[in-house]
Design a protein around this motif. Sequence first.
Motif, PDB file in Angstrom:
ATOM      1  N   GLY A 133      17.088 -23.409  14.128  1.00 19.38           N
ATOM      2  CA  GLY A 133      16.296 -23.670  13.007  1.00 19.38           C
ATOM      3  C   GLY A 133      16.063 -22.533  12.195  1.00 19.38           C
ATOM      4  N   LYS A 134      16.723 -21.386  12.401  1.00 22.35           N
ATOM      5  CA  LYS A 134      16.640 -20.160  11.416  1.00 22.35           C
ATOM      6  C   LYS A 134      17.983 -19.876  10.701  1.00 22.35           C
ATOM      7  N   ALA A 135      17.779 -19.838   9.626  1.00 19.78           N
ATOM      8  CA  ALA A 135      18.963 -19.717   8.791  1.00 19.78           C
ATOM      9  C   ALA A 135      19.725 -18.392   9.236  1.00 19.78           C
ATOM     10  N   THR A 136      21.188 -18.555   9.109  1.00 21.45           N
ATOM     11  CA  THR A 136      22.143 -17.184   9.590  1.00 21.45           C
ATOM     12  C   THR A 136      23.213 -17.502   8.795  1.00 21.45           C
ATOM     13  N   THR A 137      24.128 -16.476   9.035  1.00 21.86           N
ATOM     14  CA  THR A 137      25.564 -16.266   8.507  1.00 21.86           C
ATOM     15  C   THR A 137      26.496 -16.756   9.145  1.00 21.86           C
ATOM     16  N   LEU A 138      27.614 -17.035   8.797  1.00 23.76           N
ATOM     17  CA  LEU A 138      28.863 -17.499   9.623  1.00 23.76           C
ATOM     18  C   LEU A 138      29.195 -16.315  10.404  1.00 23.76           C
ATOM     19  N   LYS A 139      28.928 -15.032   9.994  1.00 22.78           N
ATOM     20  CA  LYS A 139      29.410 -13.762  10.782  1.00 22.78           C
ATOM     21  C   LYS A 139      28.467 -13.361  11.624  1.00 22.78           C
ATOM     22  N   ALA A 140      27.449 -14.223  11.970  1.00 18.04           N
ATOM     23  CA  ALA A 140      26.377 -13.665  12.916  1.00 18.04           C
ATOM     24  C   ALA A 140      26.913 -13.680  14.400  1.00 18.04           C
ATOM     25  N   SER A 141      26.277 -12.920  15.078  1.00 21.27           N
ATOM     26  CA  SER A 141      26.832 -13.103  16.588  1.00 21.27           C
ATOM     27  C   SER A 141      25.906 -14.151  17.389  1.00 21.27           C
ATOM     28  N   LEU A 142      26.200 -14.420  18.665  1.00 21.96           N
ATOM     29  CA  LEU A 142      25.293 -15.289  19.382  1.00 21.96           C
ATOM     30  C   LEU A 142      25.105 -14.847  20.564  1.00 21.96           C
ATOM     31  N   HIS A 143      23.985 -15.460  21.183  1.00 24.21           N
ATOM     32  CA  HIS A 143      23.535 -15.139  22.460  1.00 24.21           C
ATOM     33  C   HIS A 143      23.902 -16.478  23.511  1.00 24.21           C
ATOM     34  N   ASP A 144      23.855 -16.257  24.706  1.00 22.09           N
ATOM     35  CA  ASP A 144      24.206 -17.501  25.815  1.00 22.09           C
ATOM     36  C   ASP A 144      22.787 -18.361  25.457  1.00 22.09           C
ATOM     37  N   GLY A 145      23.155 -19.567  25.348  1.00 17.85           N
ATOM     38  CA  GLY A 145      22.218 -20.926  25.242  1.00 17.85           C
ATOM     39  C   GLY A 145      21.866 -20.920  23.630  1.00 17.85           C
ATOM     40  N   ASP A 146      22.365 -20.348  22.660  1.00 22.42           N
ATOM     41  CA  ASP A 146      22.032 -20.470  21.254  1.00 22.42           C
ATOM     42  C   ASP A 146      22.495 -21.947  21.002  1.00 22.42           C
ATOM     43  N   ARG A 147      21.893 -22.462  19.773  1.00 21.47           N
ATOM     44  CA  ARG A 147      22.165 -23.765  19.421  1.00 21.47           C
ATOM     45  C   ARG A 147      22.550 -23.669  17.993  1.00 21.47           C
ATOM     46  N   ILE A 148      23.599 -23.632  17.581  1.00 22.24           N
ATOM     47  CA  ILE A 148      24.268 -23.828  16.234  1.00 22.24           C
ATOM     48  C   ILE A 148      23.951 -24.871  15.361  1.00 22.24           C
ATOM     49  N   GLU A 149      23.182 -24.972  14.407  1.00 22.39           N
ATOM     50  CA  GLU A 149      22.933 -26.076  13.592  1.00 22.39           C
ATOM     51  C   GLU A 149      23.741 -26.020  12.393  1.00 22.39           C
ATOM     52  N   ILE A 150      24.493 -27.261  11.854  1.00 19.77           N
ATOM     53  CA  ILE A 150      24.764 -27.252  10.592  1.00 19.77           C
ATOM     54  C   ILE A 150      24.205 -28.080   9.651  1.00 19.77           C
ATOM     55  N   TYR A 151      23.697 -27.475   8.413  1.00 18.63           N
ATOM     56  CA  TYR A 151      22.668 -28.316   7.894  1.00 18.63           C
ATOM     57  C   TYR A 151      23.196 -29.238   6.603  1.00 18.63           C
ATOM     58  N   ARG A 152      22.926 -30.250   6.454  1.00 23.13           N
ATOM     59  CA  ARG A 152      23.387 -31.295   4.918  1.00 23.13           C
ATOM     60  C   ARG A 152      22.774 -30.640   3.904  1.00 23.13           C
ATOM     61  N   PRO A 153      23.315 -30.818   2.931  1.00 21.76           N
ATOM     62  CA  PRO A 153      22.924 -30.549   1.656  1.00 21.76           C
ATOM     63  C   PRO A 153      21.376 -31.229   1.297  1.00 21.76           C
ATOM     64  N   LEU A 154      20.407 -30.590   0.676  1.00 24.08           N
ATOM     65  CA  LEU A 154      19.286 -31.591   0.501  1.00 24.08           C
ATOM     66  C   LEU A 154      19.615 -32.412  -0.682  1.00 24.08           C
ATOM     67  N   ILE A 155      18.846 -33.606  -0.827  1.00 16.61           N
ATOM     68  CA  ILE A 155      19.197 -34.662  -1.821  1.00 16.61           C
ATOM     69  C   ILE A 155      18.216 -34.351  -2.570  1.00 16.61           C
ATOM     70  N   ALA A 156      17.023 -33.910  -2.480  1.00 17.01           N
ATOM     71  CA  ALA A 156      15.988 -33.646  -3.463  1.00 17.01           C
ATOM     72  C   ALA A 156      15.163 -32.373  -3.171  1.00 17.01           C
ATOM     73  N   ASP A 157      14.726 -31.645  -4.087  1.00 20.43           N
ATOM     74  CA  ASP A 157      14.063 -30.304  -3.945  1.00 20.43           C
ATOM     75  C   ASP A 157      12.918 -30.444  -3.187  1.00 20.43           C
ATOM     76  N   PRO A 158      12.590 -30.014  -2.277  1.00 22.70           N
ATOM     77  CA  PRO A 158      11.220 -30.446  -1.614  1.00 22.70           C
ATOM     78  C   PRO A 158       9.895 -29.992  -2.185  1.00 22.70           C
ATOM     79  N   LYS A 159       9.984 -28.948  -3.079  1.00 23.22           N
ATOM     80  CA  LYS A 159       8.788 -28.700  -3.875  1.00 23.22           C
ATOM     81  C   LYS A 159       8.552 -30.064  -4.773  1.00 23.22           C
ATOM     82  N   GLU A 160       9.607 -30.306  -5.710  1.00 22.99           N
ATOM     83  CA  GLU A 160       9.557 -31.329  -6.597  1.00 22.99           C
ATOM     84  C   GLU A 160       9.284 -32.520  -5.820  1.00 22.99           C
ATOM     85  N   ALA A 161       9.477 -33.014  -4.592  1.00 27.23           N
ATOM     86  CA  ALA A 161       9.273 -34.320  -3.877  1.00 27.23           C
ATOM     87  C   ALA A 161       7.795 -34.273  -3.536  1.00 27.23           C
TER      88      ALA A 161
END
Length: 109
Positions: free
Chosen positions: A58-86
């Motif tokens: 749940g914490k944004a990172t870069t593609l070059k970031a290293s990993l630790h045992d047990g980490d969960r990589i999440e790929i996020y979909r683009p937002l349909i609407a701006d949360p502030k505007e919604a």
Amino acid sequence: MVEPQITVEIVYAKPGEQALEQLRVPADATVGGVIEQSGFLQRFPEIDLASNKVGVFGKATTLKASLHDGDRIEIYRPLIADPKEARKKRAAEGKSMKKGAREQGGDNA
């Protein structure tokens, strides 16, 4: 000599379908490398690593970031609407609904 390995998960979700895979990867693997290795880019052709954001637990990172045992990589979909505007839109709709109820002799809020 055996190269040290770690276990990581990779997840991606879209409406009606969720995917979670667990992989053993070299201890020096990066987020981008694991995504490439996972087969998710072939399985989900809509994923574009130039525009889709990624994170670890749940914490944004870069593609070059290293990993630790047990980490969960999440790929996020683009937002349909701006949360502030919604939120602004929902707040405005809520105010107009309350105003309408008062004018009809309903809620005294």
